[in-house]
Write a protein that holds these residues in place. Structure first.
Motif, PDB file in Angstrom:
ATOM      1  N   ASP A  82       2.782  -1.454 -12.222  1.00  0.00           N
ATOM      2  CA  ASP A  82       3.161  -0.044 -12.274  1.00  0.00           C
ATOM      3  C   ASP A  82       4.095   0.333 -11.138  1.00  0.00           C
ATOM      4  N   VAL A  83       3.632   0.172  -9.903  1.00  0.00           N
ATOM      5  CA  VAL A  83       4.435   0.551  -8.743  1.00  0.00           C
ATOM      6  C   VAL A  83       4.177  -0.453  -7.623  1.00  0.00           C
ATOM      7  N   VAL A  84       5.248  -0.853  -6.933  1.00  0.00           N
ATOM      8  CA  VAL A  84       5.087  -1.611  -5.699  1.00  0.00           C
ATOM      9  C   VAL A  84       5.921  -0.942  -4.614  1.00  0.00           C
ATOM     10  N   VAL A  85       5.446  -1.107  -3.383  1.00  0.00           N
ATOM     11  CA  VAL A  85       6.177  -0.641  -2.214  1.00  0.00           C
ATOM     12  C   VAL A  85       6.439  -1.878  -1.363  1.00  0.00           C
ATOM     13  N   PHE A  86       7.713  -2.078  -1.021  1.00  0.00           N
ATOM     14  CA  PHE A  86       8.115  -3.244  -0.250  1.00  0.00           C
ATOM     15  C   PHE A  86       8.181  -2.942   1.238  1.00  0.00           C
ATOM     16  N   ASN A  87       7.957  -3.972   2.042  1.00  0.00           N
ATOM     17  CA  ASN A  87       8.272  -3.930   3.465  1.00  0.00           C
ATOM     18  C   ASN A  87       9.773  -4.166   3.600  1.00  0.00           C
ATOM     19  N   ALA A  88      10.300  -3.930   4.789  1.00  0.00           N
ATOM     20  CA  ALA A  88      11.725  -4.135   5.038  1.00  0.00           C
ATOM     21  C   ALA A  88      12.140  -5.592   4.847  1.00  0.00           C
ATOM     22  N   ASP A  89      11.213  -6.529   5.034  1.00  0.00           N
ATOM     23  CA  ASP A  89      11.546  -7.949   4.881  1.00  0.00           C
ATOM     24  C   ASP A  89      11.440  -8.438   3.436  1.00  0.00           C
ATOM     25  N   GLY A  90      11.127  -7.535   2.500  1.00  0.00           N
ATOM     26  CA  GLY A  90      11.035  -7.895   1.088  1.00  0.00           C
ATOM     27  C   GLY A  90       9.642  -8.275   0.631  1.00  0.00           C
ATOM     28  N   SER A  91       8.703  -8.454   1.549  1.00  0.00           N
ATOM     29  CA  SER A  91       7.317  -8.715   1.146  1.00  0.00           C
ATOM     30  C   SER A  91       6.726  -7.420   0.591  1.00  0.00           C
ATOM     31  N   ILE A  92       5.643  -7.549  -0.148  1.00  0.00           N
ATOM     32  CA  ILE A  92       5.051  -6.370  -0.793  1.00  0.00           C
ATOM     33  C   ILE A  92       3.971  -5.770   0.090  1.00  0.00           C
ATOM     34  N   ARG A  93       4.154  -4.496   0.397  1.00  0.00           N
ATOM     35  CA  ARG A  93       3.200  -3.763   1.232  1.00  0.00           C
ATOM     36  C   ARG A  93       2.072  -3.186   0.391  1.00  0.00           C
ATOM     37  N   ILE A  94       2.433  -2.527  -0.738  1.00  0.00           N
ATOM     38  CA  ILE A  94       1.427  -1.840  -1.556  1.00  0.00           C
ATOM     39  C   ILE A  94       1.658  -2.175  -3.029  1.00  0.00           C
ATOM     40  N   LEU A  95       0.591  -2.511  -3.726  1.00  0.00           N
ATOM     41  CA  LEU A  95       0.595  -2.692  -5.174  1.00  0.00           C
ATOM     42  C   LEU A  95      -0.268  -1.586  -5.768  1.00  0.00           C
ATOM     43  N   ILE A  96       0.291  -0.874  -6.769  1.00  0.00           N
ATOM     44  CA  ILE A  96      -0.417   0.283  -7.327  1.00  0.00           C
ATOM     45  C   ILE A  96      -0.582   0.111  -8.826  1.00  0.00           C
ATOM     46  N   PHE A 109     -12.301  -1.262   1.167  1.00  0.00           N
ATOM     47  CA  PHE A 109     -11.914   0.085   0.760  1.00  0.00           C
ATOM     48  C   PHE A 109     -11.537   0.911   1.981  1.00  0.00           C
ATOM     49  N   MET A 110     -10.553   1.798   1.777  1.00  0.00           N
ATOM     50  CA  MET A 110     -10.044   2.666   2.831  1.00  0.00           C
ATOM     51  C   MET A 110     -10.066   4.104   2.323  1.00  0.00           C
ATOM     52  N   LYS A 111      -9.947   5.064   3.234  1.00  0.00           N
ATOM     53  CA  LYS A 111      -9.908   6.478   2.840  1.00  0.00           C
ATOM     54  C   LYS A 111      -8.545   6.875   2.296  1.00  0.00           C
ATOM     55  N   GLU A 112      -7.473   6.239   2.800  1.00  0.00           N
ATOM     56  CA  GLU A 112      -6.132   6.570   2.334  1.00  0.00           C
ATOM     57  C   GLU A 112      -5.176   5.428   2.634  1.00  0.00           C
ATOM     58  N   LEU A 113      -4.000   5.501   2.037  1.00  0.00           N
ATOM     59  CA  LEU A 113      -2.949   4.520   2.304  1.00  0.00           C
ATOM     60  C   LEU A 113      -2.250   4.853   3.617  1.00  0.00           C
ATOM     61  N   PRO A 114      -1.706   3.844   4.281  1.00  0.00           N
ATOM     62  CA  PRO A 114      -0.935   4.135   5.497  1.00  0.00           C
ATOM     63  C   PRO A 114       0.381   4.831   5.155  1.00  0.00           C
ATOM     64  N   HIS A 115       0.877   5.599   6.092  1.00  0.00           N
ATOM     65  CA  HIS A 115       2.199   6.214   5.977  1.00  0.00           C
ATOM     66  C   HIS A 115       3.257   5.153   6.243  1.00  0.00           C
ATOM     67  N   PHE A 116       4.474   5.453   5.835  1.00  0.00           N
ATOM     68  CA  PHE A 116       5.592   4.566   6.121  1.00  0.00           C
ATOM     69  C   PHE A 116       5.809   4.479   7.621  1.00  0.00           C
ATOM     70  N   GLU A 117       6.063   3.273   8.081  1.00  0.00           N
ATOM     71  CA  GLU A 117       6.417   3.042   9.473  1.00  0.00           C
ATOM     72  C   GLU A 117       7.711   2.245   9.456  1.00  0.00           C
ATOM     73  N   THR A 118       8.577   2.508  10.395  1.00  0.00           N
ATOM     74  CA  THR A 118       9.838   1.773  10.426  1.00  0.00           C
ATOM     75  C   THR A 118       9.644   0.316  10.792  1.00  0.00           C
ATOM     76  N   ASN A 119       8.489  -0.023  11.357  1.00  0.00           N
ATOM     77  CA  ASN A 119       8.236  -1.415  11.754  1.00  0.00           C
ATOM     78  C   ASN A 119       7.242  -2.091  10.820  1.00  0.00           C
ATOM     79  N   THR A 120       7.428  -1.939   9.496  1.00  0.00           N
ATOM     80  CA  THR A 120       6.476  -2.508   8.546  1.00  0.00           C
ATOM     81  C   THR A 120       6.769  -3.972   8.215  1.00  0.00           C
ATOM     82  N   THR A 121       7.743  -4.584   8.856  1.00  0.00           N
ATOM     83  CA  THR A 121       7.984  -5.999   8.602  1.00  0.00           C
ATOM     84  C   THR A 121       6.867  -6.816   9.209  1.00  0.00           C
ATOM     85  N   LYS A 122       6.553  -7.912   8.547  1.00  0.00           N
ATOM     86  CA  LYS A 122       5.507  -8.786   9.069  1.00  0.00           C
ATOM     87  C   LYS A 122       6.066  -9.638  10.194  1.00  0.00           C
ATOM     88  N   LEU A 123       5.254  -9.887  11.191  1.00  0.00           N
ATOM     89  CA  LEU A 123       5.700 -10.704  12.334  1.00  0.00           C
ATOM     90  C   LEU A 123       5.283 -12.138  12.133  1.00  0.00           C
TER      91      LEU A 123
END
Length: 153
Positions: free
Chosen positions: A74-88, A139-153
């Motif tokens: 349905d929906v994915v949100v990518f990190n800046a490096d192209g990895s997937i941050r969120i799958l919905i 399980f979490m209470k909510e999803l994280p907000h966007f951060e400019t440093n969401t690339t994986k190290l």
């Protein structure tokens, strides 16, 4: 369409072949308005307006292959490096979220390896963070907000 458990968003609609269509900002086109699409468009606005993810990091309804079977997320949100941050995974409002819904998104995530999962039917929202080392999710209470440093190290 019925009200959902999201903030109120402004949508663009049009009639197309005697059916109502809703404009998808990510796909940049009108999509026939089904109950599931109604939920999906709310999720997109939730990500854009409340979680502050840029449009360029969001992808909607793309095919993926799982064990040679074609599926569609349905929906994915990518990190800046192209990895997937969120799958919905979005379900129509009348669909009850049950274990099989989590099993479905977990199967998709074996391939996609998203850091976070969201399952919603527009009324109930569930958020999880993956623990790949222990092969489970928390399980979490909510999803994280966007951060400019969401690339994986």
């Amino acid at each position: 369409m019925q009200p959902l458990n999201f903030s109120s968003y402004n949508f663009r609609f049009k009639n197309s072949e005697n059916k109502v269509a809703i404009f998808d900002e990510i796909r940049k086109k009108f999509i026939i308005l089904t109950p599931e699409e109604w939920v999906r468009q709310h999720v997109v606005q939730f990500l854009l307006q409340e979680k502050k993810y840029p449009k360029s990091h969001i992808n909607v309804e793309k095919l993926l292959k799982i064990n040679d079977v074609k599926k569609r997320y349905d929906v994915v949100v990518f990190n800046a490096d192209g990895s997937i941050r969120i799958l919905i995974e979005c379900k129509a409002p009348e669909i009850k979220i049950a274990q099989n819904t989590f099993d479905q998104i977990a199967r998709y995530n074996l391939t996609l390896r998203a850091e976070f999962l969201m399952v919603t039917n527009g009324h109930n929202h569930y958020f999880c963070q993956m623990d790949f080392d222990n092969e489970k999710y928390h399980f979490m209470k909510e999803l994280p907000h966007f951060e400019t440093n969401t690339t994986k190290l």
